[in-house]
Motif scaffolding. Structure first.
Motif: not given
Length: 272
Positions: A259-268, A211-214, A234-241
């Motif tokens: 990690a999200l593009a907003s510099q926040l963390c997420s658990v999904f 896994a990864g992305g960016g 793919e995972v939606p951007k608002n779930t995981a970047a």
């Protein structure tokens, strides 16, 4: 529970389904590189990594221990390991992801924290995979790539001979797989548009997930059937970047951190 040696830093704590062991790979007190391996309950042992590293005393990143005797670790770094330029108040997990030592705030960027050395040709990057077959008494280098713009991330093994690890850096991320204990490696290049591949998980049956992305969160899956090809999810951007870790797959659902593009963390949790 206490580890056999005091741990300084790690970004790799995993359960090994093949060996039923837990492994914590990283830097221990006294500048010792290695792993604490145990049953997750009372029995833990320390395995030191005394190997022919490109740079002595630095670079151990991730490990996988498919048995009590056989283990693999990745080692490496991005750009010039000797260059002093990384912000001292940040702990850099990869060239694109860091955490503030003081506040715990996440910082994700699409380029390396240091400018490329020389003429942007990848010098200073290095990647190694080290292997032990005697419980850590001795180590050998089974993969090495120096000054070509790549460094390694996670590694996971479904048996003593079948292992997969991720590479990232200047070019497209890559997935490296061996079925002969590191004697030879097959390369899969991720041209989907992402800049990073980070966690890797293998099952007892030989399934491999990376896994990864960016740009957006992304999983790659390789089934154990002969001739199977890598498939992407793919995972939606608002779930995981950028997917930073995930659990083993069960009943078609995976749980992870990102990690999200907003510099926040997420658990999904997503279906795949």
């Amino acid at each position: 529970l206490s580890l056999p040696k005091h741990l300084v830093t790690t970004q790799d704590v995993k359960y090994e389904p093949t060996s039923d062991l837990f492994a914590v790979t990283g830097l221990f007190v006294g500048g010792q590189l290695g792993a604490a391996v145990g049953d997750g309950r009372a029995e833990w042992s320390y395995i030191g990594v005394d190997a022919d590293l490109v740079y002595d005393g630095v670079g151990i990143r991730y490990g996988s221990f498919p048995s009590s005797d056989v283990g693999y670790v990745t080692a490496g770094f991005w750009n010039d390991t000797d260059t002093v330029g990384l912000s001292e108040d940040m702990h850099w997990l990869t060239a694109q992801l860091a955490v503030s030592k003081e506040s715990g705030q996440l910082k994700m960027q699409s380029t390396a924290p240091l400018p490329l050395v020389g003429d942007d040709d990848g010098k200073g990057f290095w990647a190694q995979v080290l292997k032990t077959t005697d419980g850590g008494d001795s180590w050998s280098v089974v993969y090495e790539d120096i000054d070509n713009g790549y460094y390694p991330n996670d590694i996971s093994c479904s048996s003593e001979t079948q292992c997969t690890f991720a590479l990232e850096g200047v070019g497209n991320p890559k997935i490296m797989t061996t079925s002969d204990g590191g004697a030879t490696w097959e390369t899969f290049e991720d041209t989907s548009g992402g800049s990073s591949l980070l966690p890797v998980r293998s099952t007892k049956d030989g399934d491999v997930w990376v896994a990864g992305g960016g740009d957006t969160g992304r999983f790659w899956h390789l089934a154990p059937e002969s001739g199977a090809a890598w498939e992407s999810y793919e995972v939606p951007k608002n779930t995981a970047a950028l997917v930073t870790s995930f659990s083993d797959f069960a009943k078609g659902v995976v749980f992870g951190t990102a990690a999200l593009a907003s510099q926040l963390c997420s658990v999904f949790g997503v279906e795949v």
